[in-house]
Design a protein around this motif. Structure first.
Motif, PDB file in Angstrom:
ATOM      1  N   ALA A 125      -9.412   7.937  -9.081  1.00  0.00           N
ATOM      2  CA  ALA A 125      -8.605   7.295  -8.044  1.00  0.00           C
ATOM      3  C   ALA A 125      -8.932   5.805  -8.062  1.00  0.00           C
ATOM      4  O   ALA A 125     -10.073   5.420  -8.331  1.00  0.00           O
ATOM      5  N   PRO A 126      -7.944   4.954  -7.799  1.00  0.00           N
ATOM      6  CA  PRO A 126      -8.239   3.510  -7.775  1.00  0.00           C
ATOM      7  C   PRO A 126      -9.231   3.180  -6.658  1.00  0.00           C
ATOM      8  O   PRO A 126      -9.431   3.994  -5.751  1.00  0.00           O
ATOM      9  N   PRO A 127      -9.838   1.992  -6.706  1.00  0.00           N
ATOM     10  CA  PRO A 127     -10.847   1.652  -5.697  1.00  0.00           C
ATOM     11  C   PRO A 127     -10.295   1.523  -4.284  1.00  0.00           C
ATOM     12  O   PRO A 127     -11.050   1.472  -3.321  1.00  0.00           O
ATOM     13  N   ARG A 128      -8.982   1.451  -4.156  1.00  0.00           N
ATOM     14  CA  ARG A 128      -8.361   1.420  -2.811  1.00  0.00           C
ATOM     15  C   ARG A 128      -7.029   2.179  -2.908  1.00  0.00           C
ATOM     16  O   ARG A 128      -6.530   2.413  -4.015  1.00  0.00           O
ATOM     17  N   PRO A 129      -6.458   2.550  -1.758  1.00  0.00           N
ATOM     18  CA  PRO A 129      -5.228   3.358  -1.823  1.00  0.00           C
ATOM     19  C   PRO A 129      -4.026   2.530  -2.269  1.00  0.00           C
ATOM     20  O   PRO A 129      -3.193   2.138  -1.465  1.00  0.00           O
ATOM     21  N   ASP A 130      -3.968   2.280  -3.550  1.00  0.00           N
ATOM     22  CA  ASP A 130      -2.916   1.451  -4.111  1.00  0.00           C
ATOM     23  C   ASP A 130      -2.154   2.294  -5.134  1.00  0.00           C
ATOM     24  O   ASP A 130      -2.675   2.619  -6.203  1.00  0.00           O
ATOM     25  N   VAL A 131      -0.923   2.667  -4.780  1.00  0.00           N
ATOM     26  CA  VAL A 131      -0.145   3.593  -5.619  1.00  0.00           C
ATOM     27  C   VAL A 131       0.124   2.994  -7.005  1.00  0.00           C
ATOM     28  O   VAL A 131       0.014   3.691  -8.027  1.00  0.00           O
ATOM     29  N   ALA A 132       0.427   1.698  -7.051  1.00  0.00           N
ATOM     30  CA  ALA A 132       0.715   1.071  -8.346  1.00  0.00           C
ATOM     31  C   ALA A 132      -0.508   1.152  -9.259  1.00  0.00           C
ATOM     32  O   ALA A 132      -0.397   1.507 -10.443  1.00  0.00           O
ATOM     33  N   MET A 133      -1.687   0.883  -8.704  1.00  0.00           N
ATOM     34  CA  MET A 133      -2.922   0.954  -9.513  1.00  0.00           C
ATOM     35  C   MET A 133      -3.149   2.388 -10.000  1.00  0.00           C
ATOM     36  O   MET A 133      -3.630   2.613 -11.111  1.00  0.00           O
ATOM     37  N   PHE A 134      -2.800   3.340  -9.173  1.00  0.00           N
ATOM     38  CA  PHE A 134      -2.967   4.749  -9.534  1.00  0.00           C
ATOM     39  C   PHE A 134      -2.039   5.115 -10.699  1.00  0.00           C
ATOM     40  O   PHE A 134      -2.468   5.718 -11.687  1.00  0.00           O
ATOM     41  N   TYR A 135      -0.791   4.705 -10.605  1.00  0.00           N
ATOM     42  CA  TYR A 135       0.149   4.982 -11.702  1.00  0.00           C
ATOM     43  C   TYR A 135      -0.316   4.291 -12.987  1.00  0.00           C
ATOM     44  O   TYR A 135      -0.213   4.855 -14.077  1.00  0.00           O
ATOM     45  N   ASP A 136      -0.829   3.064 -12.838  1.00  0.00           N
ATOM     46  CA  ASP A 136      -1.321   2.338 -14.023  1.00  0.00           C
ATOM     47  C   ASP A 136      -2.451   3.135 -14.690  1.00  0.00           C
ATOM     48  O   ASP A 136      -2.513   3.234 -15.910  1.00  0.00           O
ATOM     49  N   ALA A 137      -3.342   3.701 -13.850  1.00  0.00           N
ATOM     50  CA  ALA A 137      -4.472   4.464 -14.401  1.00  0.00           C
ATOM     51  C   ALA A 137      -3.971   5.683 -15.179  1.00  0.00           C
ATOM     52  O   ALA A 137      -4.500   6.008 -16.247  1.00  0.00           O
ATOM     53  N   ILE A 138      -2.927   6.321 -14.668  1.00  0.00           N
ATOM     54  CA  ILE A 138      -2.384   7.497 -15.368  1.00  0.00           C
ATOM     55  C   ILE A 138      -1.776   7.064 -16.704  1.00  0.00           C
ATOM     56  O   ILE A 138      -2.046   7.661 -17.754  1.00  0.00           O
ATOM     57  N   LEU A 139      -0.964   5.996 -16.666  1.00  0.00           N
ATOM     58  CA  LEU A 139      -0.306   5.545 -17.904  1.00  0.00           C
ATOM     59  C   LEU A 139      -1.334   5.070 -18.932  1.00  0.00           C
ATOM     60  O   LEU A 139      -1.194   5.318 -20.127  1.00  0.00           O
ATOM     61  N   ASP A 140      -2.397   4.427 -18.451  1.00  0.00           N
ATOM     62  CA  ASP A 140      -3.480   3.999 -19.352  1.00  0.00           C
ATOM     63  C   ASP A 140      -4.123   5.220 -19.998  1.00  0.00           C
ATOM     64  O   ASP A 140      -4.409   5.226 -21.191  1.00  0.00           O
ATOM     65  N   GLU A 141      -4.350   6.235 -19.197  1.00  0.00           N
ATOM     66  CA  GLU A 141      -5.032   7.440 -19.687  1.00  0.00           C
ATOM     67  C   GLU A 141      -4.233   8.113 -20.807  1.00  0.00           C
ATOM     68  O   GLU A 141      -4.791   8.620 -21.763  1.00  0.00           O
ATOM     69  N   ILE A 142      -2.890   8.105 -20.673  1.00  0.00           N
ATOM     70  CA  ILE A 142      -2.089   8.747 -21.727  1.00  0.00           C
ATOM     71  C   ILE A 142      -1.604   7.729 -22.768  1.00  0.00           C
ATOM     72  O   ILE A 142      -0.756   8.037 -23.595  1.00  0.00           O
TER      73      ILE A 142
END
Ligand SMILES: Nc1ncnc2c1ncn2[C@@H]1O[C@H](COP(=O)(O)OP(=O)(O)OP(=O)(O)O)[C@@H](O)[C@H]1O
Ligand SMILES: [Mg+2]
Length: 308
Positions: free
Chosen positions: A108-125
């Motif tokens: 999960a991103p360091p704060r509740p930031d949906v854009a950062m969360f989506y970025d983390a998923i796209l980075d992972e794949i």
């Protein structure tokens, strides 16, 4: 020899060690120490229960309301290790050409930031994207690639991170998870310390979807003795320490570790290394004390003092 009225069996190494550790008995001290320090996964009953639940969720037929899971427990008690074990067991086997990624783990991103969360998923794949892309575009990309990769489960670790934002932002983040769950028709598994329950309790629709499973601290019982037995089977020591049957040692280990798996493992690894270095070849109370191990709660308060 009798210890606390119990006989130490002093079994043959071949009977008390797993085959790999048995092989290490003949290696140098340095090689044995390297081997002790390696990360490994011991299957214990609560871990097995969670792994079974994850397997069950993975084969859940697609339906409009896909069940989800929240794995909660104290820090350093084995949550991430369980989901990593699950992830690894579903990784495409080396040598087989496939793009399939059935399970995805993101932090999960360091704060509740949906854009950062989506970025983390796209980075992972490993999908290239622009940070400035709209949320809906990122969402479409995730949906498209998850289908392409045959992804069947999304695991979000450290979910308690999102508590660092306002309640409104937390709600927004949890809603994004709910929408992803609806859109992808796949189970979402959240992992975090027990405060994470506050995040899923933002509304009833969310708390009813994320059923919690607790990974409790260890207590002095048969399961704990079983754990000590499993650890002793791994440590490549020439003599039997008899940890599960020695109440004094077992209690000391539990108290020092405050029942946290990561601490139990670390304390025993350190003691085993001392037992090798000192030539005793078994873990004794003296070795446990020699590690200079400080209880985690005490360690935290010492750090607090230093920070002042
Ligand atoms: N099943 C296991 N077998 C052997 N060692 C384990 C196991 N589970 C955890 N450990 C040890 O405990 C340490 C802590 O485990 P882990 O990182 O999974 O805890 P956690 O609950 O995710 O902690 P946090 O909440 O701080 O992220 C690991 O680094 C590993 O050394
Ligand atoms: Mg973790």
């Amino acid at each position: 020899m009798a210890k606390n009225g119990l006989k130490v069996k002093n079994e043959e190494p071949a009977l008390r060690l797993i085959p790999k550790s048995l092989e290490y008995l003949d290696k140098t001290d340095e090689e044995r120490i390297e081997y002790i320090k390696k990360e490994r996964f011991i299957v214990y009953p609560s871990a097995k229960k969670i792994l079974d639940k994850l397997e069950e969720l993975l084969i859940e037929p697609k339906k409009t309301r896909m069940p989800c899971l929240l794995i909660v427990g104290d820090s350093n008690n084995g949550k991430t290790s369980i989901v990593k074990k699950f992830y690894k067991s579903h990784m495409p086997t080396d040598g087989i050409e496939t793009d399939a990624v059935p399970v995805i783990i993101v932090q999960a991103p360091p704060r509740p930031d949906v854009a950062m969360f989506y970025d983390a998923i796209l980075d992972e794949i490993l999908i290239p994207f622009r940070k400035s892309d709209s949320l809906s575009r990122k969402e479409s990309e995730i949906t498209y690639y998850f289908q392409k990769l045959g992804t069947k489960m999304l695991i979000v670790d450290e979910i308690h991170n999102i508590l660092s934002g306002s309640v409104a932002r937390q709600k927004e983040f949890m809603n994004a998870l709910k929408n992803l769950n609806n859109r992808l028709l796949m189970p979402i598994v959240l992992v975090g310390i027990k405060e994470a329950l506050n995040a899923t309790n933002t509304d009833f629709q969310i708390s009813s979807r994320f059923k919690p499973m607790y990974l409790k601290r260890w207590n002095f019982n048969g399961e704990y003795r079983g754990l000590l037995k499993s650890i002793e089977k791994i440590l490549p020591l020439k003599k039997e320490s008899g940890l599960p049957d020695d109440n004094k040692l077992a209690e000391y280990i539990l108290e020092s570790s405050e029942g946290l798996l990561g601490e139990i493992i670390e304390l025993l690894n350190l003691s085993a290394i001392i037992a090798i270095g000192g030539g005793k070849e078994k873990i004794t109370m003296e070795d446990l004390k020699k590690t200079g191990y400080v209880m985690p709660s005490l360690r935290r308060s010492i750090n607090d003092l230093e920070a002042v």
